[in-house]
Design a protein around this motif. Structure first.
Motif, PDB file in Angstrom:
ATOM      1  N   CYS A  54      42.293  37.890  44.978  1.00  0.00           N
ATOM      2  CA  CYS A  54      43.690  37.575  44.671  1.00  0.00           C
ATOM      3  C   CYS A  54      44.322  36.676  45.722  1.00  0.00           C
ATOM      4  N   GLN A  77      39.857  44.379  43.380  1.00  0.00           N
ATOM      5  CA  GLN A  77      39.036  44.204  44.581  1.00  0.00           C
ATOM      6  C   GLN A  77      39.814  44.455  45.873  1.00  0.00           C
ATOM      7  N   CYS A  78      41.137  44.615  45.777  1.00  0.00           N
ATOM      8  CA  CYS A  78      41.895  45.082  46.941  1.00  0.00           C
ATOM      9  C   CYS A  78      41.575  46.556  47.196  1.00  0.00           C
ATOM     10  N   CYS A  98      44.894  43.595  43.305  1.00  0.00           N
ATOM     11  CA  CYS A  98      43.891  43.495  42.240  1.00  0.00           C
ATOM     12  C   CYS A  98      42.840  44.575  42.476  1.00  0.00           C
ATOM     13  N   CYS A 153      41.905  39.998  50.711  1.00  0.00           N
ATOM     14  CA  CYS A 153      41.114  40.105  49.480  1.00  0.00           C
ATOM     15  C   CYS A 153      40.642  38.729  49.036  1.00  0.00           C
TER      16      CYS A 153
END
Ligand SMILES: [Zn+2]
Length: 257
Positions: free
Chosen positions: A247, A174-175, A172, A244
């Motif tokens: 996710c 934010q990864c 995602c 993360c």
């Protein structure tokens, strides 16, 4: 799904003749609802191409007004509409291009609940925002709802695009970026060459149409980087960050088809 009228078959004929789109793909595009966050440099070309290509419903969200310094790159807005809200200005331009598209406008920054509700109603969300607070909130909402996210950014002579499908095992947004990363960069402080936002927005619109039509290999799992100084495009593979917080914690459906 509603069958296309003769007028629609004619209007979208150059798209329908593509084997990857065909009548079925166009029907899906015409039946789709897409949420566009931000009607600035990226949002303008995204909305323009999605409306022209026949996306059935567009939801436009932006709390800004049109300013003179926007006109250099935000191609839906006009001199006469300086001072109007960007969503009203964009909606007027889009209706002139395609009166068949249903356009909803929200001239506000959505609350978490309102954002989640809009994300859940959309088939694809296109992130054309200019700040990390919005990008992280949008990513979390998309992952929670299982709605694909087409993310783009552009500054100076550089740009990037990625697609996050919100499926188990996929990375995602934010990864890729952590909250707190030094991301105070904005076009108002750093500048941007006008067509660079058009290049990135056009890639975002292309990826959105591919997802809607259910055809083609999307950019999912990759980050596409543009350096317009050298016109060098690079495609990097993205890995899921097992730590993360977004996710790993959301209950992402195994399959969102
Ligand atoms: Zn993640």
């Amino acid at each position: 799904m509603q069958e296309l009228t003769d007028q629609q078959l004619l209007r979208y004929s150059r798209q329908i003749m593509l084997p990857n789109i065909d009548v079925e793909g166009q029907e899906r595009i015409c039946a789709a609802r897409v949420l566009i966050i931000g009607l600035g440099g990226l949002g303008c070309p995204v909305a323009l191409y999605l409306a022209a290509a026949g996306v059935g419903e567009l939801v436009l969200v932006d709390d800004d007004q049109v300013e003179l310094s926007n006109l250099q790159r935000q191609v839906l807005h006009t001199e006469a509409r300086v001072g109007e809200t960007k969503v009203a200005s964009a909606a007027q331009a889009l209706r002139e291009i395609n009166s068949q598209v249903r356009i909803h406008t929200r001239a506000e920054r959505l609350t978490a609940e309102a954002l989640q509700a809009e994300v859940a109603k959309a088939q694809v969300v296109v992130d054309c925002s200019d700040n990390f607070t919005t990008r992280f909130a949008l990513n979390a909402a998309c992952m929670a709802a299982g709605t694909p996210l087409v993310s783009g950014a552009a500054i100076r002579m550089e740009g990037q695009v990625s697609v996050f499908l919100a499926k188990a095992g996929e990375p995602c947004y934010q990864c890729l970026y952590k909250i707190g990363d030094d991301e105070q960069l904005s076009c108002s402080e750093s500048g941007v060459l006008a067509p660079v936002v058009g290049l990135i927005g056009s890639v975002q619109a292309t990826e959105t149409l591919k997802i809607l039509a259910g055809q083609g290999a999307s950019l999912a799992g990759h980050l596409l980087l543009l350096d317009a100084n050298t016109m060098d495009w690079r495609k990097l593979k993205l890995r899921r960050d097992p730590a993360c917080p977004v996710c790993s914690t959301h209950h992402i459906q195994p399959d969102n088809e």
